[in-house]
Design an enzyme around this catalytic site. Structure first.
Site, PDB file in Angstrom:
ATOM      1  N   HIS A  67     -11.937   8.336  -5.903  1.00 51.74           N
ATOM      2  CA  HIS A  67     -10.886   8.716  -6.060  1.00 51.74           C
ATOM      3  C   HIS A  67      -9.882   9.882  -5.209  1.00 51.74           C
ATOM      4  CE1 HIS A  67     -11.623   6.388  -9.680  1.00 51.74           C
ATOM      5  NE2 HIS A  67     -10.289   6.443 -10.257  1.00 51.74           N
ATOM      6  N   PRO A  68      -9.326   9.828  -4.896  1.00 52.99           N
ATOM      7  CA  PRO A  68      -8.576  10.691  -3.269  1.00 52.99           C
ATOM      8  C   PRO A  68      -8.422  12.463  -4.486  1.00 52.99           C
ATOM      9  CG  PRO A  68      -6.901   9.246  -4.072  1.00 52.99           C
ATOM     10  CD  PRO A  68      -8.096   9.301  -5.100  1.00 52.99           C
ATOM     11  N   GLN A  88       0.261  10.013  -7.663  1.00 58.06           N
ATOM     12  CA  GLN A  88       0.574  11.281  -6.970  1.00 58.06           C
ATOM     13  C   GLN A  88       2.348  11.317  -7.373  1.00 58.06           C
ATOM     14  OE1 GLN A  88      -2.290  13.420  -4.813  1.00 58.06           O
ATOM     15  NE2 GLN A  88      -3.682  11.317  -4.769  1.00 58.06           N
ATOM     16  N   CYS A 122      -4.881  11.100 -15.389  1.00 57.53           N
ATOM     17  CA  CYS A 122      -4.477  10.173 -15.540  1.00 57.53           C
ATOM     18  C   CYS A 122      -3.573  10.825 -14.755  1.00 57.53           C
ATOM     19  CB  CYS A 122      -4.294   9.272 -16.292  1.00 57.53           C
ATOM     20  SG  CYS A 122      -3.161   8.275 -16.579  1.00 57.53           S
TER      21      CYS A 122
END
Ligand SMILES: NC(=O)N[C@H]1NC(=O)NC1=O
Length: 174
Positions: A67-68, A88, A122
């Protein structure tokens, strides 16, 4: 998308459609493809969840490491996946001011130094303020608790991504 069509997919087609429901982990859907036919979208979600739950700790950590960072280098360089970019920006993380950007970088770094994987939440079920609050709070957790929390967040992200793919046919327990 509907489940009848999914059950007719070759593995290449299946990976093409579901390859990023777990961020940058197409190996997971490549593995669950062999469990076709799925009765419904929820059945597919459960297969993905069970695959993850059966991984050893190192595998779960590996998923988190794919995950970034939130508002991190990949976001700055426009290198996020389409899904992550949408998530994001929806949480307001692409509009941080200088102070907020400095603070999130600091917290992301501290988090990774402590746990060895990035902070995952999330973003679509959250917002900027809640993300800062959670980052501060979760930094205090012990590593095993944090691994569990991170993986539960990955499952929530997956649920919403599946929901998008099956739009019109919700991913809920039948
Ligand atoms: N680090 C992290 O939580 N990344 C993510 N969260 C989310 O909702 N999408 C992501 O890429």
């Amino acid at each position: 998308m509907n489940i009848t069509k999914v059950n007719s997919f070759s593995y290449e087609e299946f990976i093409e459609v579901f390859g990023n429901v777990i961020e940058k982990c197409p190996i997971i859907c490549a593995a669950v493809w062999s469990q076709q036919p799925f009765s419904n979208p929820f059945d597919l979600e459960v297969a993905i969840q069970e695959f993850i739950d059966n991984l050893p700790t190192s595998g779960k950590e590996g998923i988190l490491r794919c995950h970034p960072d939130l508002a991190g280098g990949e976001a700055l360089r426009c290198q996020l996946t389409t899904e992550s970019q949408k998530e994001q920006s929806g949480a307001g993380l692409t509009l941080l001011d200088g102070t907020e950007k400095f603070r999130i970088d600091q917290l992301n770094t501290q988090y990774k130094e402590k746990f060895g994987f990035p902070f995952v939440i999330c973003a679509r079920m959250s917002d900027k303020n809640k993300i800062f609050q959670q980052l501060n709070e979760r930094l205090l957790n012990d590593p095993m608790a944090e691994l569990r929390t991170g993986i539960e967040e990955v499952k929530k992200i997956c649920h919403l991504r599946l929901h998008d793919i099956f739009s019109g046919s919700p991913v809920t327990k039948p």
